[in-house]
Each structure stands twice: as structure tokens, then as C-alpha cells.
Design a protein around this motif. Structure first.
Motif, PDB file in Angstrom:
ATOM      1  N   THR A  61      -4.505  -4.274   4.732  1.00  0.00           N
ATOM      2  CA  THR A  61      -5.385  -4.261   3.562  1.00  0.00           C
ATOM      3  C   THR A  61      -6.205  -5.545   3.548  1.00  0.00           C
ATOM      4  N   LYS A  95      -4.683   2.461   2.714  1.00  0.00           N
ATOM      5  CA  LYS A  95      -4.301   2.500   4.122  1.00  0.00           C
ATOM      6  C   LYS A  95      -3.024   1.675   4.338  1.00  0.00           C
ATOM      7  N   SER A 103       0.838  -1.208   0.000  1.00  0.00           N
ATOM      8  CA  SER A 103       0.000   0.000   0.000  1.00  0.00           C
ATOM      9  C   SER A 103       0.875   1.261   0.000  1.00  0.00           C
ATOM     10  N   ASP A 131      -4.283  -2.791  -5.639  1.00  0.00           N
ATOM     11  CA  ASP A 131      -3.738  -3.094  -4.305  1.00  0.00           C
ATOM     12  C   ASP A 131      -4.440  -4.355  -3.803  1.00  0.00           C
TER      13      ASP A 131
HETATM   14 MG   LIG Z   1      -1.766  -3.004   2.369  1.00  0.00          MG
END
Ligand SMILES: [Mg+2]
Ligand SMILES: Nc1nc2c(ncn2[C@@H]2O[C@H](COP(=O)(O)OP(=O)(O)OP(=O)(O)O)[C@@H](O)[C@H]2O)c(=O)[nH]1
Length: 282
Positions: free
Chosen positions: A158, A150, A137, A174
Motif C-alpha cells: 500500500t 490490494k 489491507s 487504509d
Molecule cells: Mg496494505
């Protein structure tokens, strides 16, 4: 410190990882390239066999992330060991151009072929994958220069897949950090735990600290002595460090919990030094 110590087996494969793996498989047909983040401190052990299987029909770019924490003398050796590999510090470097250029370079043939057939490839899509806490991330936030994903210093932040647009040409996915259901190789599992990719709640932190200190004594002589101002060859190394650092309880006894927690924190940062925990196998 007893090197004959028998370590407790480590395993961590919570439900969200199994689910993430299924969702990633579904998204795979949409992507042109897989960007696999590994940790530059354990380049081999941070490679996930599930992801290898998942991405076997796609080009892969390997990012050795957190290269600011790994041994500068070993970084290049590891980089050369892999095809399509970059050393990256996602926290401090400006990486957008490097990554976009590299993705385009790897996909150049594919793009040229499409062009020759009159197809203008619309958007390049890259799936960013890797073990928990490796910096996926953070890497994406760096590339898009916005905080879109985040990021926190613990594994399992995540939980869902999220497409993020860099510009008109490139999009990134992501994904949650995933491990695999059973660690056949417990030595690798220990390295993953050591760098913080496995939930601390399933770990014996004292074992990890002992392992870490022993490795440092053997492979990075003098670093522990220098950092904590103790004799690193003492039989009571952990006690000596605790006393020196005054990691004590109210009645002046060594606070073991605090000592182990703080030592592990130091090992996971670059407080003791820049460390690489495994070498290229001959
Ligand atoms: Mg992450
Ligand atoms: N020193 C250093 N720290 C980094 C780097 N990249 C990420 N981090 C830190 O690593 C921690 C984890 O970062 P995340 O981006 O949340 O990792 P993730 O891979 O998305 O983690 P999950 O979503 O839990 O799988 C954060 O504290 C980041 O600040 C890097 O290149 N160098």
C-alpha cells in the motif's frame, strides 16, 4: 553456528513512508480512533514509536493480527498485557462484527456525551495503521467483505491513503505500512525482518535464518527435528536440512541460496509451528 556472530545493522525507511507519515498526520484530525495492527508473533517489537506519537491524543485499539501464526500459549498473555486489544486472524475469521462492536464500545463515552449535547455523531472514522506487511489491507478487506485494498505478501504494497466505507456508521482509512528512520534497537529490527516487515533486499537472510533456528532450538525444542527429520543439535544443521530436503544444485552440491530462501519462508509461515518470538518483559 556461532552465537558471537556480529549482525549487520538493519535500516529501511524509504521515501514513501516519510510521505505517508505526513499524510497520516493530516488525516488524524478527522478520525475518532486509531486501530493499530501489530503482529501477534512479535507484539512489542511490531509497535511503531512514530505511530505512538502520532496517535497519542486518540483512543487506540490494538489488533494482534496473524494470531493464527503465533503461539496459542502466549496469545492470551499478550492480549491481557495491552489495554483495548484483540487477537485476530484476518485471513480466516469473520471479524466484521467483533471489530465494529469493539470500536463502538471504546467510543461509547464520547458518543454518549455528544448525544447528551444534542449532537448525533454522523460517521465513526478509524485510521488503520501499522508496520509494513502486518495485514492492514487484508484486515480491511475482511471487514468490508470485499477486495477493496490490494494485499500481497511483501512489505510496502500500500503506497497511498484510502478511505473505505464499511456501512452508514463506520469508515476505515487504509494506510501504507510505516517504520521509523533509525532502529535504535537492532534486536527488534531483526524480529521485524524475521516476520517479513522489512524489504528482503536490505537484509542478510542467512543471518536471519541462523538467528531463527537458534531461537527455535532454545525455545521450541524438537520442532525443527520434527519438521525436517534431522537432529536439530547437529553442528551442520543447515547442511543437514538441505540434504534431507534435497535442496541441491545440478551437480549434487547444497544449493545455499535456495536453502536459505526456503528456510526463511518456512520460518515466516506456520510450517515449522506456531511461534511467538518475544515474551512479555517482567
Ligand atoms: Mg496494505
Ligand atoms: N496467516 C495470516 N496471514 C495474514 C493475516 N493477515 C494478513 N495476512 C497476510 O499477510 C500478507 C500481507 O498482508 P497485507 O494486507 O498486504 O499487509 P499490509 O499491512 O497492508 O502491508 P503494506 O501495505 O505493505 O504495509 C498477505 O500475504 C496476507 O495474506 C492473518 O491474520 N493471518
Amino acid at each position: 553456528m556461532n552465537s558471537e556472530y556480529s549482525y549487520k545493522n538493519i535500516n529501511w525507511f524509504p521515501g514513501h513512508m516519510a510521505k505517508a507519515r505526513r499524510l497520516m498526520e493530516e488525516q488524524l484530525k478527522l478520525v475518532d480512533i486509531v486501530i493499530e495492527l501489530r503482529d501477534a508473533r512479535i507484539p512489542e517489537a511490531s509497535g511503531n514509536p512514530l505511530l505512538k506519537e502520532l496517535s497519542k491524543n486518540k483512543p487506540v485499539l490494538i489488533i494482534l493480527n496473524k494470531a493464527d501464526l503465533s503461539d496459542p500459549n502466549k496469545n492470551e498473555i499478550w492480549k491481557d498485557y495491552f489495554d483495548n486489544c484483540l487477537l485476530v486472524d484476518s485471513l480466516n475469521e469473520n471479524i466484521t462484527k467483533t471489530i465494529v462492536d469493539e470500536v463502538k464500545r471504546i467510543l461509547k463515552d464520547k458518543l454518549d456525551k455528544a448525544k447528551a449535547r444534542g449532537i448525533r455523531k454522523k460517521v465513526l472514522r478509524a485510521m488503520v495503521v501499522g508496520i509494513p506487511n502486518v495485514g492492514k489491507s487484508t484486515f480491511i478487506n475482511n471487514i468490508v467483505k470485499r477486495k477493496v485494498a490490494k494485499a500481497e505478501n511483501r512489505p510496502g504494497v500500500t503506497k497511498a491513503l484510502q478511505w473505505i466505507k464499511i456501512n452508514e456508521d463506520v469508515e476505515l482509512l487504509d494506510t501504507p505500512g510505516v517504520l521509523w528512520p533509525k532502529f535504535e534497537n537492532q534486536e527488534d529490527a531483526r524480529l521485524l525482518a524475521l516476520i517479513g516487515s522489512i524489504n528482503d533486499e536490505v537484509l542478510n537472510k542467512e543471518e536471519l535464518v541462523i538467528f531463527g533456528l537458534n531461537y527455535l532450538k532454545e525455545n521450541y525444542k524438537g520442532l525443527i527435528s520434527k519438521r525436517y527429520e534431522v537432529d536439530e543439535n547437529s553442528d551442520d544443521l543447515i547442511d543437514d536440512i538441505a540434504k534431507k530436503k534435497m535442496w541441491l544444485t545440478n551437480n549434487n552440491k547444497i544449493d545455499y541460496k535456495k536453502t536459505i530462501d526456503l528456510l526463511l519462508k518456512d520460518i515466516r509461515s506456520n510450517k515449522i509451528g506456531r511461534i511467538t518470538w518475544q515474551d512479555v518483559r517482567e
